[in-house]
Scaffold this active site. Structure first.
Site, PDB file in Angstrom:
ATOM      1  N   SER A 129       0.866  -1.599  -0.099  1.00  0.00           N
ATOM      2  CA  SER A 129      -0.541   0.087   0.029  1.00  0.00           C
ATOM      3  C   SER A 129       0.574   1.296  -0.059  1.00  0.00           C
ATOM      4  CB  SER A 129      -1.208  -0.077   1.591  1.00  0.00           C
ATOM      5  OG  SER A 129      -1.597   1.137   1.084  1.00  0.00           O
ATOM      6  N   LYS A 156       1.988  -2.691   5.950  1.00  0.00           N
ATOM      7  CA  LYS A 156       2.630  -2.483   4.730  1.00  0.00           C
ATOM      8  C   LYS A 156       3.964  -2.072   4.530  1.00  0.00           C
ATOM      9  CE  LYS A 156      -1.033  -3.903   2.954  1.00  0.00           C
ATOM     10  NZ  LYS A 156      -1.096  -5.299   2.031  1.00  0.00           N
TER      11      LYS A 156
HETATM   12  N1  LIG Z   1      -9.019  -2.100  -0.827  1.00  0.00           N
HETATM   13  C1  LIG Z   1      -8.196  -0.566  -0.952  1.00  0.00           C
HETATM   14  O1  LIG Z   1      -8.382  -0.129  -1.279  1.00  0.00           O
HETATM   15  C2  LIG Z   1      -6.572  -1.413  -1.246  1.00  0.00           C
HETATM   16  C3  LIG Z   1      -5.658  -0.276  -1.200  1.00  0.00           C
HETATM   17  C4  LIG Z   1      -4.155  -0.917  -0.699  1.00  0.00           C
HETATM   18  C5  LIG Z   1      -3.820  -2.262  -0.674  1.00  0.00           C
HETATM   19  N2  LIG Z   1      -5.051  -3.385  -0.597  1.00  0.00           N
HETATM   20  C6  LIG Z   1      -4.976  -4.087  -0.296  1.00  0.00           C
HETATM   21  O2  LIG Z   1      -5.497  -5.469  -1.285  1.00  0.00           O
HETATM   22  C7  LIG Z   1      -5.225  -6.552  -0.565  1.00  0.00           C
HETATM   23  C8  LIG Z   1      -6.383  -7.065  -0.548  1.00  0.00           C
HETATM   24  O3  LIG Z   1      -7.580  -6.125   0.148  1.00  0.00           O
HETATM   25  P1  LIG Z   1      -9.313  -6.208  -1.023  1.00  0.00           P
HETATM   26  O4  LIG Z   1      -9.237  -4.885  -0.630  1.00  0.00           O
HETATM   27  O5  LIG Z   1      -9.377  -6.795  -1.477  1.00  0.00           O
HETATM   28  O6  LIG Z   1      -9.804  -6.746   0.681  1.00  0.00           O
HETATM   29  P2  LIG Z   1     -10.290  -7.779   1.254  1.00  0.00           P
HETATM   30  O7  LIG Z   1     -12.103  -7.660   0.175  1.00  0.00           O
HETATM   31  O8  LIG Z   1     -11.237  -7.841   2.349  1.00  0.00           O
HETATM   32  O9  LIG Z   1      -9.559  -9.182   1.355  1.00  0.00           O
HETATM   33  C9  LIG Z   1      -8.406  -9.383   2.329  1.00  0.00           C
HETATM   34  C10 LIG Z   1      -8.457 -11.085   1.812  1.00  0.00           C
HETATM   35  O10 LIG Z   1      -8.019 -11.246   2.489  1.00  0.00           O
HETATM   36  C11 LIG Z   1      -7.639 -12.253   3.192  1.00  0.00           C
HETATM   37  N3  LIG Z   1      -7.418 -13.115   4.881  1.00  0.00           N
HETATM   38  C12 LIG Z   1      -7.506 -11.980   5.683  1.00  0.00           C
HETATM   39  N4  LIG Z   1      -6.583 -12.944   6.354  1.00  0.00           N
HETATM   40  C13 LIG Z   1      -5.879 -13.819   5.845  1.00  0.00           C
HETATM   41  C14 LIG Z   1      -5.405 -14.328   7.025  1.00  0.00           C
HETATM   42  N5  LIG Z   1      -4.975 -14.524   7.711  1.00  0.00           N
HETATM   43  N6  LIG Z   1      -5.362 -15.611   5.622  1.00  0.00           N
HETATM   44  C15 LIG Z   1      -5.342 -15.587   4.789  1.00  0.00           C
HETATM   45  N7  LIG Z   1      -6.845 -14.740   3.767  1.00  0.00           N
HETATM   46  C16 LIG Z   1      -6.396 -13.198   4.608  1.00  0.00           C
HETATM   47  C17 LIG Z   1      -9.473 -12.075   3.466  1.00  0.00           C
HETATM   48  O11 LIG Z   1     -10.241 -13.911   3.462  1.00  0.00           O
HETATM   49  P3  LIG Z   1     -11.663 -13.736   5.128  1.00  0.00           P
HETATM   50  O12 LIG Z   1     -12.502 -13.306   3.372  1.00  0.00           O
HETATM   51  O13 LIG Z   1     -11.258 -14.926   5.382  1.00  0.00           O
HETATM   52  O14 LIG Z   1     -11.554 -12.490   5.753  1.00  0.00           O
HETATM   53  C18 LIG Z   1      -9.636 -12.036   1.969  1.00  0.00           C
HETATM   54  O15 LIG Z   1      -9.757 -12.632   1.609  1.00  0.00           O
HETATM   55  C19 LIG Z   1      -4.498  -6.490   1.435  1.00  0.00           C
HETATM   56  O16 LIG Z   1      -3.234  -6.802   0.807  1.00  0.00           O
HETATM   57  C20 LIG Z   1      -4.962  -5.461   1.221  1.00  0.00           C
HETATM   58  O17 LIG Z   1      -3.788  -4.430   1.708  1.00  0.00           O
HETATM   59  C21 LIG Z   1      -6.071  -2.517  -0.631  1.00  0.00           C
END
Ligand SMILES: NC(=O)c1ccc[n+]([C@@H]2O[C@H](COP(=O)([O-])OP(=O)(O)OC[C@H]3O[C@@H](n4cnc5c(N)ncnc54)[C@H](OP(=O)(O)O)[C@@H]3O)[C@@H](O)[C@H]2O)c1
Length: 228
Positions: A129, A156
């Site tokens: 991030s 991050k």
């Molecule tokens: N959305 C944004 O604006 C944004 C911006 C910058 C970076 N990111 C990064 O993008 C990545 C994906 O995030 P997202 O936005 O798609 O969020 P999300 O929809 O909440 O997805 C997060 C995923 O990570 C999984 N997860 C959490 N803890 C875990 C664990 N201990 N072991 C295995 N899987 C685990 C969740 O599984 P469960 O369904 O089991 O909880 C889910 O599949 C993250 O690293 C996040 O920090 C997102």
């Protein structure tokens, strides 16, 4: 066939990345900590499923052992699993956030390295991030300047630094980190912000499909390299 593992791929950016890489012909393993959610996502996409909790060493090693016996190698690892962890700012929450967002990258990468070394073009992409960029959070012209997510940002920063260190210590494997762009997923739902996952996953896909002479040790967003 390119063999790809994506952690936390049962929803959000990971799920959409799986979809786009499948369209490019990859054999995609959806890593998910919950068997039911993971199997459902894999079935919806026509992907394979491995139970993989990035905070659990046994789960991580058995997921990679499954891929090893089925494929004999891994070409692309996408470290995508992450949590926001903004409920509290205390020790237990800090341990949980760092365990998932930073230590998880180490667990999965270490378990994957022997399989990645068997690939002719091994690539590791870490969904980090720009909130972990010291440059961005100290720049009043950037939106990150006004986001007080201490644990998430610090974890991050660690994920990005791990990318840099792995790029140096593993010259035969490309390691890049990225900011996907603010995206409408469950992670951001409480804030009601973000663009569609389809757009954000494109940057993950671009870094997951680098040629052998592609960059390593970078932090990128959709426009190219980001400052640290
Ligand atoms: N959305 C944004 O604006 C944004 C911006 C910058 C970076 N990111 C990064 O993008 C990545 C994906 O995030 P997202 O936005 O798609 O969020 P999300 O929809 O909440 O997805 C997060 C995923 O990570 C999984 N997860 C959490 N803890 C875990 C664990 N201990 N072991 C295995 N899987 C685990 C969740 O599984 P469960 O369904 O089991 O909880 C889910 O599949 C993250 O690293 C996040 O920090 C997102």
């Amino acid at each position: 066939m390119t063999v790809t593992l994506i952690t936390g791929a049962n929803k959000g950016i990971g799920f959409e990345t799986a979809k786009q890489l499948l369209e490019l012909g990859h054999v995609v393993y959806i890593g998910a900590r919950d068997v039911e959610r993971g199997e459902k996502a894999a079935a919806a996409l026509g992907a394979r499923f491995v139970q993989l909790d990035v905070t659990d060493d046994v789960s991580v090693s058995s997921a990679l052992a499954t891929i090893d016996s089925a494929e004999g190698r891994l070409d692309v690892l996408v470290n995508n699993a992450g949590i926001l962890g903004n409920e509290f700012l205390d020790g237990p929450t800090a341990l949980r956030v760092f365990d998932t967002n930073a230590v998880g990258v180490v667990r999965v990468t270490e378990a994957a390295l022997p399989l990645l070394r068997k690939s002719s073009n091994p690539v590791v992409v870490t969904v980090s991030s720009s909130l972990g960029s010291f440059w961005a959070v100290n720049n009043p012209d950037r939106p990150e300047f006004n986001v007080p997510l201490a644990l998430y940002s610090a974890s991050k920063s660690a994920a990005t630094m791990l990318t840099v260190q792995y790029a140096k210590s593993q010259p035969g494997i490309k390691f890049n980190a990225l900011e996907p762009g603010t995206t409408a997923t469950d992670m951001t739902a409480a804030f009601g912000i973000g663009r569609p996952v389809e757009e954000s996953a494109r940057t993950v896909v671009r870094l997951a499909t680098l040629d052998a002479d592609g960059p390593t040790g970078t932090l990128q967003d959709e426009t190219g390299e980001l400052r640290w």
